[in-house]
Write an enzyme that holds these catalytic residues in place. Structure first.
Site, PDB file in Angstrom:
ATOM      1  N   ILE A 119      39.132  32.445  35.387  1.00  0.00           N
ATOM      2  CA  ILE A 119      38.159  31.335  35.420  1.00  0.00           C
ATOM      3  C   ILE A 119      38.231  30.481  34.151  1.00  0.00           C
ATOM      4  O   ILE A 119      37.980  29.272  34.191  1.00  0.00           O
ATOM      5  CB  ILE A 119      36.738  31.886  35.627  1.00  0.00           C
TER       6      ILE A 119
ATOM      7  N   ASP B  34      31.923  36.919  31.035  1.00  0.00           N
ATOM      8  CA  ASP B  34      31.166  36.537  29.832  1.00  0.00           C
ATOM      9  C   ASP B  34      32.057  36.665  28.593  1.00  0.00           C
ATOM     10  O   ASP B  34      32.211  35.743  27.781  1.00  0.00           O
ATOM     11  CB  ASP B  34      29.960  37.482  29.729  1.00  0.00           C
TER      12      ASP B  34
ATOM     13  N   GLY C 163      30.992  42.386  39.481  1.00  0.00           N
ATOM     14  CA  GLY C 163      31.778  43.221  38.551  1.00  0.00           C
ATOM     15  C   GLY C 163      30.916  44.317  37.947  1.00  0.00           C
ATOM     16  O   GLY C 163      30.485  45.246  38.651  1.00  0.00           O
TER      17      GLY C 163
HETATM   18  N1  APR Z   1      38.226  35.236  35.659  1.00  0.00           N
HETATM   19  C1  APR Z   1      37.745  35.310  36.921  1.00  0.00           C
HETATM   20  N2  APR Z   1      37.038  36.362  37.384  1.00  0.00           N
HETATM   21  C2  APR Z   1      36.823  37.362  36.535  1.00  0.00           C
HETATM   22  C3  APR Z   1      37.277  37.372  35.186  1.00  0.00           C
HETATM   23  C4  APR Z   1      38.012  36.235  34.768  1.00  0.00           C
HETATM   24  N3  APR Z   1      38.490  36.133  33.517  1.00  0.00           N
HETATM   25  N4  APR Z   1      36.862  38.520  34.601  1.00  0.00           N
HETATM   26  C5  APR Z   1      36.198  39.211  35.537  1.00  0.00           C
HETATM   27  N5  APR Z   1      36.162  38.529  36.701  1.00  0.00           N
HETATM   28  C6  APR Z   1      35.529  38.888  37.975  1.00  0.00           C
HETATM   29  C7  APR Z   1      35.172  40.332  38.152  1.00  0.00           C
HETATM   30  O1  APR Z   1      36.278  41.040  38.704  1.00  0.00           O
HETATM   31  C8  APR Z   1      34.021  40.229  39.154  1.00  0.00           C
HETATM   32  O2  APR Z   1      34.520  40.074  40.470  1.00  0.00           O
HETATM   33  O3  APR Z   1      34.283  38.195  37.993  1.00  0.00           O
HETATM   34  C9  APR Z   1      33.323  38.930  38.760  1.00  0.00           C
HETATM   35  C10 APR Z   1      32.052  39.138  37.915  1.00  0.00           C
HETATM   36  O4  APR Z   1      32.244  40.254  37.073  1.00  0.00           O
HETATM   37  P1  APR Z   1      31.488  40.397  35.650  1.00  0.00           P
HETATM   38  O5  APR Z   1      32.083  39.479  34.686  1.00  0.00           O
HETATM   39  O6  APR Z   1      31.479  41.843  35.329  1.00  0.00           O
HETATM   40  O7  APR Z   1      30.020  39.868  35.918  1.00  0.00           O
HETATM   41  P2  APR Z   1      28.752  40.610  36.565  1.00  0.00           P
HETATM   42  O8  APR Z   1      29.143  41.626  37.570  1.00  0.00           O
HETATM   43  O9  APR Z   1      27.838  39.511  36.971  1.00  0.00           O
HETATM   44  O10 APR Z   1      28.131  41.406  35.330  1.00  0.00           O
HETATM   45  C11 APR Z   1      27.572  40.661  34.287  1.00  0.00           C
HETATM   46  O11 APR Z   1      28.749  41.931  32.674  1.00  0.00           O
HETATM   47  O12 APR Z   1      30.247  40.957  31.342  1.00  0.00           O
HETATM   48  C12 APR Z   1      28.981  41.437  31.373  1.00  0.00           C
HETATM   49  O13 APR Z   1      27.748  40.130  29.791  1.00  0.00           O
HETATM   50  C13 APR Z   1      27.979  40.318  31.168  1.00  0.00           C
HETATM   51  O14 APR Z   1      26.129  41.806  31.122  1.00  0.00           O
HETATM   52  C14 APR Z   1      26.806  40.858  31.910  1.00  0.00           C
HETATM   53  C15 APR Z   1      27.444  41.567  33.101  1.00  0.00           C
END
Ligand code: APR
Length: 280
Positions: free
Chosen positions: A11, A34, A120
């Site tokens: 992303i 994040d 995620g």
């Molecule tokens: N680009 C695209 N998609 C991604 C990327 C990336 N660089 N990194 C992870 N993903 C995907 C994951 O595989 C998942 O399908 O994005 C989706 C969301 O995953 P997370 O980032 O873990 O977000 P979420 O499940 O909403 O959890 C949020 O995790 O990272 C911490 O600070 C954040 O506490 C918060 C929590």
């Protein structure tokens, strides 16, 4: 209604006006998306989070900051419900997409890239995370013109792609192979067949028709095999395609090779011959 496309990639690399971050309520960075956004965008994003969100952000809400060194102009942060921690209110997950689009409208954003919020670390069941995203984007009125749903992993991307094609079928060009698929058959073999039909239609929405039927047959059957992950032509069994399975019911993810060989492919070839006769 914005165009909606499924993208397999990172992303942080998306060339769009705004990138949506899957943040947490503290709004001070984290892992996953994040972490990637803060790493790629640099310290300006965190500084803006602190300045604009001194008390963080509520679950289901969204807010913007600078995108720092990212190709985008803005990061729109949103906080999904933490399924792993027992937060199961789907309305909060839907609110993330709706509020992010509202903030995008405030910023006059034309193009936006979403990750799958909560899918995620927050462990929201994948198929429902995809459905919540697609349903909410489909019913939210917004001035945003292009929405990307970006998946990091290929299997997730294929599942998103199957749902996006079903909910946002792209228009087909006149004289394209995709146009042969516009009118759907009255009867399918198995419940995965309409997914494959619409995936092929989307794939060829802008591909001009070839000059002869053998070339068309080759093009369609090899594309079908690539999507199904197995040969389809000249066999009569059922092929299971995981991303076609919306997670309920028997045979939901199966395509019927015999239906394609006896009905699907011949119907498309007939239409091709018919289109050649009508254009003379
Ligand atoms: N680009 C695209 N998609 C991604 C990327 C990336 N660089 N990194 C992870 N993903 C995907 C994951 O595989 C998942 O399908 O994005 C989706 C969301 O995953 P997370 O980032 O873990 O977000 P979420 O499940 O909403 O959890 C949020 O995790 O990272 C911490 O600070 C954040 O506490 C918060 C929590």
């Amino acid at each position: 209604m914005p165009s909606v496309t499924a993208v397999h990639g990172d992303i942080t690399a998306q060339q769009v006006d705004a990138i949506v971050n899957a943040a947490n309520r503290r709004m001070r960075g984290g892992g996953g998306v994040d972490g990637a956004i803060h790493r790629a965008g640099g310290p300006a994003i965190l500084a803006d989070c602190i300045a604009r969100f001194p008390s963080g952000l509520a679950t289901g809400d969204a807010g913007w900051t600078t995108a720092g060194d990212l190709p985008a102009a803005w990061v729109i942060h949103t906080v999904g419900p933490n399924h792993a921690a027992g937060e199961r209110d789907r309305a909060l997950l839907e609110s993330c997409y709706r509020r992010a689009l509202e903030v995008a409208d405030e910023l006059d954003v034309a193009s936006i890239a979403f990750p799958l919020i909560s899918a995620g670390v927050y462990a929201w069941p994948l198929d429902d995370a995809i459905a919540a995203a697609i349903e909410t984007i489909a019913r939210t009125s917004t001035r945003v013109e292009h929405v990307r749903l970006v998946s990091f992993s290929e299997p997730t991307h294929r599942r998103v792609q199957a749902q996006v094609i079903r909910s946002f079928p792209p228009p087909t060009e006149p004289g394209s192979i995709g146009r042969l698929f516009d009118e759907e058959p009255p009867v399918w073999g198995l419940r995965g067949d309409p997914y494959l039909w619409r995936a092929l239609r989307a794939q060829f929405a802008g591909t001009p028709l070839p000059s002869d039927r053998r070339e068309l047959q080759r093009t369609i059957t090899s594309a079908a095999e690539a999507i199904a992950g197995a040969p389809v032509a000249d066999r009569d069994d059922a092929i299971y395609v995981a991303e076609f399975n919306p997670g309920h019911g028997m045979s939901a993810g199966h395509i019927s090779a015999s239906w394609w060989n006896s009905t699907g492919f011949p119907l498309l070839i007939d239409r091709f011959e018919g289109s050649r006769e009508s254009t003379g």
